[in-house]
Design an enzyme around this catalytic site. Structure first.
Site, PDB file in Angstrom:
ATOM      1  N   PHE A 190       2.253   8.569  -1.122  1.00  0.00           N
ATOM      2  CA  PHE A 190       1.568   7.288  -1.012  1.00  0.00           C
ATOM      3  C   PHE A 190       0.083   7.416  -1.320  1.00  0.00           C
ATOM      4  O   PHE A 190      -0.580   6.438  -1.512  1.00  0.00           O
ATOM      5  CB  PHE A 190       1.754   6.694   0.379  1.00  0.00           C
ATOM      6  CG  PHE A 190       3.202   6.561   0.797  1.00  0.00           C
ATOM      7  CD1 PHE A 190       4.154   6.164  -0.129  1.00  0.00           C
ATOM      8  CD2 PHE A 190       3.603   6.841   2.089  1.00  0.00           C
ATOM      9  CE1 PHE A 190       5.478   6.037   0.239  1.00  0.00           C
ATOM     10  CE2 PHE A 190       4.934   6.718   2.452  1.00  0.00           C
ATOM     11  CZ  PHE A 190       5.873   6.319   1.526  1.00  0.00           C
TER      12      PHE A 190
ATOM     13  N   TRP B 297       0.835  -1.206   0.000  1.00  0.00           N
ATOM     14  CA  TRP B 297       0.000   0.000   0.000  1.00  0.00           C
ATOM     15  C   TRP B 297       0.869   1.256   0.000  1.00  0.00           C
ATOM     16  O   TRP B 297       0.516   2.261  -0.617  1.00  0.00           O
ATOM     17  CB  TRP B 297      -0.904   0.004   1.231  1.00  0.00           C
ATOM     18  CG  TRP B 297      -1.765   1.226   1.357  1.00  0.00           C
ATOM     19  CD1 TRP B 297      -3.016   1.420   0.853  1.00  0.00           C
ATOM     20  CD2 TRP B 297      -1.439   2.456   2.041  1.00  0.00           C
ATOM     21  NE1 TRP B 297      -3.483   2.671   1.173  1.00  0.00           N
ATOM     22  CE2 TRP B 297      -2.535   3.327   1.905  1.00  0.00           C
ATOM     23  CE3 TRP B 297      -0.325   2.880   2.757  1.00  0.00           C
ATOM     24  CZ2 TRP B 297      -2.544   4.595   2.444  1.00  0.00           C
ATOM     25  CZ3 TRP B 297      -0.321   4.152   3.303  1.00  0.00           C
ATOM     26  CH2 TRP B 297      -1.426   5.000   3.141  1.00  0.00           C
ATOM     27  N   HIS B 298       2.023   1.179   0.670  1.00  0.00           N
ATOM     28  CA  HIS B 298       2.865   2.369   0.804  1.00  0.00           C
ATOM     29  C   HIS B 298       3.549   2.774  -0.504  1.00  0.00           C
ATOM     30  O   HIS B 298       3.911   3.944  -0.662  1.00  0.00           O
ATOM     31  CB  HIS B 298       3.919   2.150   1.888  1.00  0.00           C
ATOM     32  CG  HIS B 298       3.390   2.313   3.274  1.00  0.00           C
ATOM     33  ND1 HIS B 298       2.750   1.298   3.943  1.00  0.00           N
ATOM     34  CD2 HIS B 298       3.384   3.377   4.114  1.00  0.00           C
ATOM     35  CE1 HIS B 298       2.390   1.724   5.137  1.00  0.00           C
ATOM     36  NE2 HIS B 298       2.741   2.978   5.262  1.00  0.00           N
ATOM     37  N   GLY B 299       3.741   1.844  -1.382  1.00  0.00           N
ATOM     38  CA  GLY B 299       4.382   2.241  -2.625  1.00  0.00           C
ATOM     39  C   GLY B 299       4.699   1.074  -3.529  1.00  0.00           C
ATOM     40  O   GLY B 299       4.787  -0.075  -3.095  1.00  0.00           O
TER      41      GLY B 299
END
Length: 478
Positions: A478, A325-327
């Site tokens: 993000f 999800w963060h990247g």
């Protein structure tokens, strides 16, 4: 428009004056003002992506009503999955398409297969991960009949795009925020003052702590091969405080700003670096994301029910998804994997819920055992942050390997004396304020007013003194 800029310092008072002095007698007008202000705030980044935000909002608004209006289970599922697939489709295209294509291409190249796949030359719409998750939680809650669909598009639009949380959270739930949007807000001087205080503390975290750490972190991480092991360790520790000051600082500003409008957002941080184990850390770090994955992924997968292998699978799914999800980078996935391995022994031996209360809840200082537990947890977390910060897995492994050399025992080549002093002051304030909603919420309340004002003015002075950088918040990417 950054929270730590002059433009926001002009924008916010104008909206507040219109909100409390012009539209206060009409809830519909207040909410319309919030929606238009939020759209203006977002369009300051790139007006073209405003249309994507409006489309996503309209999609979930429409499909939620369709789900509620039909008693046919197949139709309900159709509208649910239509919304989920389109939302995740946009997120995948903008955020993950190039990652998958490039990873696949690299995989073929490693086997000697020449290829030239087409990649997209696009930028990531700011906040797309956050407002997509707002919409997904809403549509799932409507499908599960936890909430009725919102019929007023303006009210629903404010829920999705309320500007304090639009670009970096917290990730709100319709069950929490929508009732506040639909209810008349009455001005409260106490709440307004508390909001200003939390904004001030958020700015201190961002401008004074995070941005000062960033000056050293960016140089060392971008040229890690040129520095000693001791310098790399120091840079990793500084990044731990940078990302905490940056992201929790944003959350404090967001919560404080919302409180100025009479709205309470979900708490996103609860002094995570005072955690005694990794499980406690994840209950206190980015709380809205952790709880989102728990409620909408972990529990539907079976949660902690069933056989141990299934439970372990669910844990790894959650942590890997959290990293992804963060990247769109293998570094984030590996960061999630590391934290899964950290968490696993606590879960297997049923110690993951040992520390539910704040450390030293009834004493001034922690016990010796608690102190070393906090220190060990911070060391583990800092090690994982190396992979979060690195540009690639190769850079991260090189960074780690360069730590464990003879140069680890040399004097660091950077000398962030002022930054270290500021961090020490910051830790002390956070420690003594750890029982509160945020560190300075009730600080010095039993002291004379002039002492409190001296304390606040010192924070204001520090913010202005160190405000020349105006760096973007980390989580905006993000």
């Amino acid at each position: 428009m950054l929270f730590n800029t002059v433009s926001f310092a002009i924008f916010l008072p104008i909206v507040l004056m219109l909100y409390w002095f012009v539209t206060s007698k009409n809830l519909k007008l207040q909410n319309l003002l919030l929606l238009l202000s939020s759209y203006f705030f977002y369009s300051c980044w790139d007006y073209r992506f405003l249309f994507l935000l409006i489309f996503s909002t309209g999609l979930d608004y429409f499909t939620a009503i369709k789900i509620d209006n039909t008693s046919n289970l197949k139709l309900k599922k159709f509208w649910l999955w239509l919304s989920i697939c389109i939302n995740l489709g946009f997120l995948s295209i903008f955020k993950y398409y190039n990652f998958f294509i490039e990873s696949f291409s690299d995989g073929l190249s490693s086997f000697g297969v020449e290829n030239s796949f087409w990649t997209l030359n696009i930028i990531l719409p700011v906040g797309i991960s956050f407002y997509t998750f707002h919409g997904l939680s809403y549509i799932i809650d409507v499908y599960k009949e936890r909430i009725k669909p919102e019929k007023d598009f303006i009210d629903y639009g404010v829920f999705v795009s309320f500007f304090p949380l639009l670009v970096a959270g917290p990730i709100e739930r319709a069950t929490h925020l929508l009732p506040q949007i639909k209810k008349k807000r009455i001005f409260s001087q106490t709440k307004f003052t508390d909001g200003l205080r939390q904004i001030l503390w958020g700015l201190f975290k961002k401008v004074v702590i995070a941005d000062n750490c960033a000056k050293y972190v960016n140089v060392v991480f971008e040229n890690s091969q040129d520095y000693s092991g001791s310098t790399l360790v120091l840079a990793a520790r500084l990044f731990a405080f940078q990302i905490y000051g940056d992201f929790s600082g944003y959350s404090d500003i967001a919560l404080g700003t919302a409180r100025l409008f009479g709205i309470d957002l979900l708490k996103n941080f609860a002094f995570p670096y005072f955690s005694r184990d990794i499980a406690e850390f994840w209950r206190r770090w980015h709380i809205s994301l952790s709880s989102w994955f728990k409620d909408y992924v972990y529990i539907p997968l079976g949660g902690s029910r069933g056989k141990m292998l299934k439970k372990i699978r669910n844990i790894f799914v959650i942590f890997l998804l959290s990293g992804f999800w963060h990247g769109a980078n293998w570094t984030f996935i590996f960061w999630g994997l590391i934290n899964a391995f950290y968490f696993l022994p606590l879960f297997i031996f049923k110690k993951n819920r040992n520390n539910l209360e704040i450390v030293a809840a009834k004493s001034i200082f922690p016990s010796i055992k608690e102190f070393f537990q906090i220190l060990f947890t911070f060391i583990l977390t800092t090690f994982a942050w190396i992979f979060f910060r690195a540009n690639s897995l190769q850079e991260a492994f090189t960074f780690v390997s360069n730590i464990f050399t003879k140069s680890l025992f040399l004097k660091p080549e950077i000398h962030p004396k002022t930054t270290v002093i500021l961090i020490c002051v910051f830790i002390i304030i956070e420690w003594f304020g750890r029982r509160n909603e945020y560190a300075i919420a009730n600080m010095l309340q039993n002291h004379p007013r002039f002492i409190r004002w001296i304390f606040y003015y010192l924070i204001v002075f520090a913010v202005f003194y160190f405000s020349e950088n105006q760096l973007q918040f980390i989580y905006f990417q993000f």
